[in-house]
Motif scaffolding. Sequence first.
Motif, short mmCIF file in Angstrom:
data_model
loop_
_atom_site.label_atom_id
_atom_site.label_comp_id
_atom_site.label_asym_id
_atom_site.label_seq_id
_atom_site.Cartn_x
_atom_site.Cartn_y
_atom_site.Cartn_z
N CYS A 101 0.81 -1.22 0.00
CA CYS A 101 0.00 0.00 0.00
C CYS A 101 0.84 1.27 0.00
CB CYS A 101 -0.90 0.03 1.23
SG CYS A 101 0.02 0.16 2.79
N THR A 102 2.11 1.15 0.32
CA THR A 102 2.95 2.32 0.56
C THR A 102 3.00 3.31 -0.60
OG1 THR A 102 4.26 1.04 2.12
CG2 THR A 102 5.23 3.08 1.33
N PRO A 103 3.19 2.90 -1.85
CA PRO A 103 3.22 3.90 -2.93
C PRO A 103 1.94 4.73 -3.00
CG PRO A 103 4.09 1.82 -3.72
CD PRO A 103 3.50 1.55 -2.37
N GLY A 104 0.79 4.09 -2.86
CA GLY A 104 -0.47 4.84 -2.90
C GLY A 104 -0.60 5.80 -1.73
N ILE A 105 -0.19 5.36 -0.55
CA ILE A 105 -0.26 6.23 0.62
C ILE A 105 0.72 7.39 0.47
CG2 ILE A 105 0.16 6.35 3.11
CD1 ILE A 105 -1.02 3.52 3.31
N ILE A 106 1.90 7.12 -0.03
CA ILE A 106 2.89 8.18 -0.26
C ILE A 106 2.31 9.22 -1.22
CG2 ILE A 106 5.11 8.68 -1.43
CD1 ILE A 106 5.67 7.50 1.27
N MET A 107 1.63 8.78 -2.27
CA MET A 107 1.08 9.71 -3.25
C MET A 107 -0.07 10.53 -2.65
SD MET A 107 3.18 9.37 -5.63
CE MET A 107 2.45 10.50 -6.81
N SER A 108 -0.91 9.90 -1.83
CA SER A 108 -1.97 10.65 -1.15
C SER A 108 -1.37 11.68 -0.20
CB SER A 108 -2.89 9.70 -0.38
OG SER A 108 -3.62 8.89 -1.26
N ALA A 109 -0.35 11.27 0.54
CA ALA A 109 0.32 12.19 1.47
C ALA A 109 0.99 13.33 0.71
CB ALA A 109 1.34 11.43 2.31
N GLU A 110 1.65 13.02 -0.40
CA GLU A 110 2.31 14.05 -1.19
C GLU A 110 1.29 15.06 -1.72
OE1 GLU A 110 5.25 16.30 -2.76
OE2 GLU A 110 5.59 14.54 -1.52
N GLY A 111 0.15 14.58 -2.17
CA GLY A 111 -0.90 15.48 -2.63
C GLY A 111 -1.35 16.42 -1.52
N LEU A 112 -1.52 15.89 -0.32
CA LEU A 112 -1.90 16.71 0.83
C LEU A 112 -0.82 17.74 1.13
CD1 LEU A 112 -3.61 17.38 3.36
CD2 LEU A 112 -2.24 15.63 4.55
N LEU A 113 0.43 17.30 1.20
CA LEU A 113 1.52 18.20 1.58
C LEU A 113 1.77 19.29 0.53
CD1 LEU A 113 3.95 15.61 3.17
CD2 LEU A 113 2.45 17.24 4.35
N ARG A 114 1.42 19.04 -0.71
CA ARG A 114 1.54 20.08 -1.74
C ARG A 114 0.45 21.13 -1.63
NH1 ARG A 114 3.43 17.06 -7.36
NH2 ARG A 114 5.38 16.20 -6.51
N SER A 115 -0.68 20.76 -1.01
CA SER A 115 -1.80 21.70 -0.92
C SER A 115 -2.00 22.30 0.47
CB SER A 115 -3.09 21.02 -1.36
OG SER A 115 -3.45 19.99 -0.47
N THR A 116 -1.42 21.68 1.49
CA THR A 116 -1.62 22.11 2.87
C THR A 116 -0.27 22.12 3.58
OG1 THR A 116 -3.79 21.05 2.85
CG2 THR A 116 -2.90 21.67 5.00
N LEU A 117 0.20 23.29 3.96
CA LEU A 117 1.53 23.40 4.55
C LEU A 117 1.64 22.76 5.93
CD1 LEU A 117 2.44 27.07 3.52
CD2 LEU A 117 3.19 24.92 2.47
N THR A 118 0.65 22.97 6.76
CA THR A 118 0.71 22.45 8.13
C THR A 118 -0.58 21.69 8.45
OG1 THR A 118 -0.12 24.55 8.97
CG2 THR A 118 2.27 24.25 8.96
N PRO A 119 -0.74 20.50 7.89
CA PRO A 119 -1.97 19.75 8.12
C PRO A 119 -2.06 19.24 9.56
CG PRO A 119 -0.41 18.37 6.97
CD PRO A 119 0.20 19.75 7.05
#
Length: 157
Positions: A101-119
Amino acid sequence: MKLTLRINGSVVEQDADPLARLSEFLRQVLGLTGLKEGCCEGECGACTILTDGAPVHACLMLTFQAHEREITTVEGLGDAGVLTDLQAQFAAAGAVQCGYCTPGIIMSAEGLLRSTLTPSDEEIRHALAGNICRCTGFETIVRAVAAEAARRCEVGC
């Protein structure tokens, strides 16, 4: 159909079945096997990619829908054989076990971190809600994403 994509920073022109799943096209035609095909129903998140910067389940996209779009797979986040900072945070937090599952989770996390600086932890959990991990539970994953958010903020928040 002749498909033109911007994948991981490169323009790719390729004949493709317009009704094939994008996940299948990326894995089988282009050899981008970092994304996994799990359920093929959008339930598990193993095939998550970034499309125009937003996390998308590639099993729910047809190849024609990717025409002239910016696609980023896990391979496009960094150099082969070198962990990105986010991947290193996952390793340090023990947020990886079997790794399917790691690649998919990494991509979801990366999407979040690109749009939200301090989630917040709640925002992290919400962003990862479309991903299933049966090995780790999500506490270590949330900690890894939060640690990477903090590191990125130190660099330039």
